[in-house]
Design a protein around this motif. Structure first.
Motif, PDB file in Angstrom:
ATOM      1  N   LEU A  25      -4.200   0.052  19.357  1.00  0.00           N
ATOM      2  CA  LEU A  25      -2.915  -0.331  19.937  1.00  0.00           C
ATOM      3  C   LEU A  25      -2.086   0.903  20.277  1.00  0.00           C
ATOM      4  O   LEU A  25      -1.497   1.003  21.358  1.00  0.00           O
ATOM      5  CB  LEU A  25      -2.126  -1.218  18.966  1.00  0.00           C
ATOM      6  CG  LEU A  25      -2.478  -2.700  18.885  1.00  0.00           C
ATOM      7  CD1 LEU A  25      -1.724  -3.350  17.727  1.00  0.00           C
ATOM      8  CD2 LEU A  25      -2.143  -3.411  20.185  1.00  0.00           C
ATOM      9  N   THR A  26      -2.061   1.853  19.347  1.00  0.00           N
ATOM     10  CA  THR A  26      -1.268   3.069  19.543  1.00  0.00           C
ATOM     11  C   THR A  26      -1.784   3.894  20.706  1.00  0.00           C
ATOM     12  O   THR A  26      -1.016   4.313  21.587  1.00  0.00           O
ATOM     13  CB  THR A  26      -1.276   3.922  18.261  1.00  0.00           C
ATOM     14  OG1 THR A  26      -0.745   3.157  17.174  1.00  0.00           O
ATOM     15  CG2 THR A  26      -0.446   5.175  18.446  1.00  0.00           C
ATOM     16  N   LEU A  27      -3.093   4.147  20.736  1.00  0.00           N
ATOM     17  CA  LEU A  27      -3.662   5.016  21.762  1.00  0.00           C
ATOM     18  C   LEU A  27      -3.538   4.416  23.157  1.00  0.00           C
ATOM     19  O   LEU A  27      -3.114   5.091  24.107  1.00  0.00           O
ATOM     20  CB  LEU A  27      -5.129   5.311  21.448  1.00  0.00           C
ATOM     21  CG  LEU A  27      -5.393   6.150  20.193  1.00  0.00           C
ATOM     22  CD1 LEU A  27      -6.897   6.330  19.975  1.00  0.00           C
ATOM     23  CD2 LEU A  27      -4.708   7.506  20.290  1.00  0.00           C
ATOM     24  N   LEU A  28      -3.891   3.142  23.291  1.00  0.00           N
ATOM     25  CA  LEU A  28      -3.807   2.503  24.606  1.00  0.00           C
ATOM     26  C   LEU A  28      -2.363   2.408  25.088  1.00  0.00           C
ATOM     27  O   LEU A  28      -2.068   2.666  26.260  1.00  0.00           O
ATOM     28  CB  LEU A  28      -4.440   1.108  24.545  1.00  0.00           C
ATOM     29  CG  LEU A  28      -5.961   1.071  24.328  1.00  0.00           C
ATOM     30  CD1 LEU A  28      -6.441  -0.358  24.140  1.00  0.00           C
ATOM     31  CD2 LEU A  28      -6.687   1.723  25.498  1.00  0.00           C
ATOM     32  N   SER A  29      -1.478   2.058  24.185  1.00  0.00           N
ATOM     33  CA  SER A  29      -0.059   1.959  24.552  1.00  0.00           C
ATOM     34  C   SER A  29       0.519   3.332  24.875  1.00  0.00           C
ATOM     35  O   SER A  29       1.361   3.463  25.770  1.00  0.00           O
ATOM     36  CB  SER A  29       0.741   1.314  23.415  1.00  0.00           C
ATOM     37  OG  SER A  29       0.252   0.025  23.119  1.00  0.00           O
ATOM     38  N   ALA A  30       0.071   4.359  24.152  1.00  0.00           N
ATOM     39  CA  ALA A  30       0.569   5.715  24.404  1.00  0.00           C
ATOM     40  C   ALA A  30       0.167   6.190  25.792  1.00  0.00           C
ATOM     41  O   ALA A  30       0.981   6.769  26.523  1.00  0.00           O
ATOM     42  CB  ALA A  30       0.034   6.667  23.336  1.00  0.00           C
TER      43      ALA A  30
END
Length: 221
Positions: A20-25
């Motif tokens: 979630l963090t990487l894709l959203s970032a």
């Protein structure tokens, strides 16, 4: 004492949090950069859109945006983002909501970096015939990103913690698992400590590493 960990996929939940963090970032960096370009651009309509977007989205709670992504886009408008499975659809909608929200903060971080670039450099580039897009992409943004590493690090850390809101629409990340574990186990404090430690392991190295990178990459004035 930690026997309950064997009954739950804690690592899997945190892996979902990392995804979630990487894709959203990545999505937030792209959309936030475009918004920053709009905010400093010469076209009044685009500048107005960028300013309105940032000021409105920053003042809307993330929970509202995530719930809108699920209840509004998916349940009401039928937007599934190409996923029939409930979990996959919820994950993708959560990423979309996080991007829409976080990009407003990324925009301001990058804009602060743009403001550190001497105006004379942009004027000199325009004087030799470069367009606004060329000046922004070749002259301003490379320096702005270097100056904005610190603020962007804070945004990334906040994004990592904000992924817990995805639990509100059933995404099986760390906070969702914590809720399930607390409902089924009697070790509230221990479970909370394990989940909190997991987030510290994600955010603390990020802050330290990117803080070091920011100092190394800082533009010398």
């Amino acid at each position: 004492m930690f026997d309950f960990l064997g009954r739950y996929d804690v690592l899997g939940a945190f892996w979902t949090t990392v995804q979630l963090t990487l894709l959203s970032a990545v999505g937030s960096l792209v959309w936030g950069t475009l918004l920053a370009g709009m905010r400093v651009g010469p076209v009044p309509l685009m500048r107005g859109f960028g300013t309105a977007y940032v000021n409105i989205v920053r003042n809307i709670p993330l929970t509202v945006i995530i719930l809108f992504s699920s209840l509004g886009l998916s349940n009401t408008l039928g937007v599934t983002l190409g996923a029939d499975d409930f979990q996959v659809r919820g994950f993708r909608l959560a990423v979309l909501g996080l991007i829409l929200y976080t990009s407003a903060f990324v925009c301001e971080a990058i804009r602060s970096g743009i403001n550190t670039v001497p105006v004379g450099q942009a004027e000199a580039a325009r004087a030799i015939g470069l367009s606004f897009t060329q000046v922004l992409g070749l002259i301003v943004l490379p320096q702005a990103f270097r100056a904005a590493i610190g603020p962007l690090t804070n945004v990334l850390i906040a994004l990592t913690k904000n992924t817990t809101v995805a639990a509100a629409i059933g995404v099986a990340e760390a906070a969702f698992l914590m809720k399930e574990m607390i409902e089924n186990e009697a070790q509230l404090l221990l479970i909370s400590a394990v989940i909190a430690f997991g987030f510290v392991c994600l955010t603390l190295p990020t802050g330290l590493i990117l803080g070091w990178v920011g100092k190394k990459m800082a533009v010398k004035r």
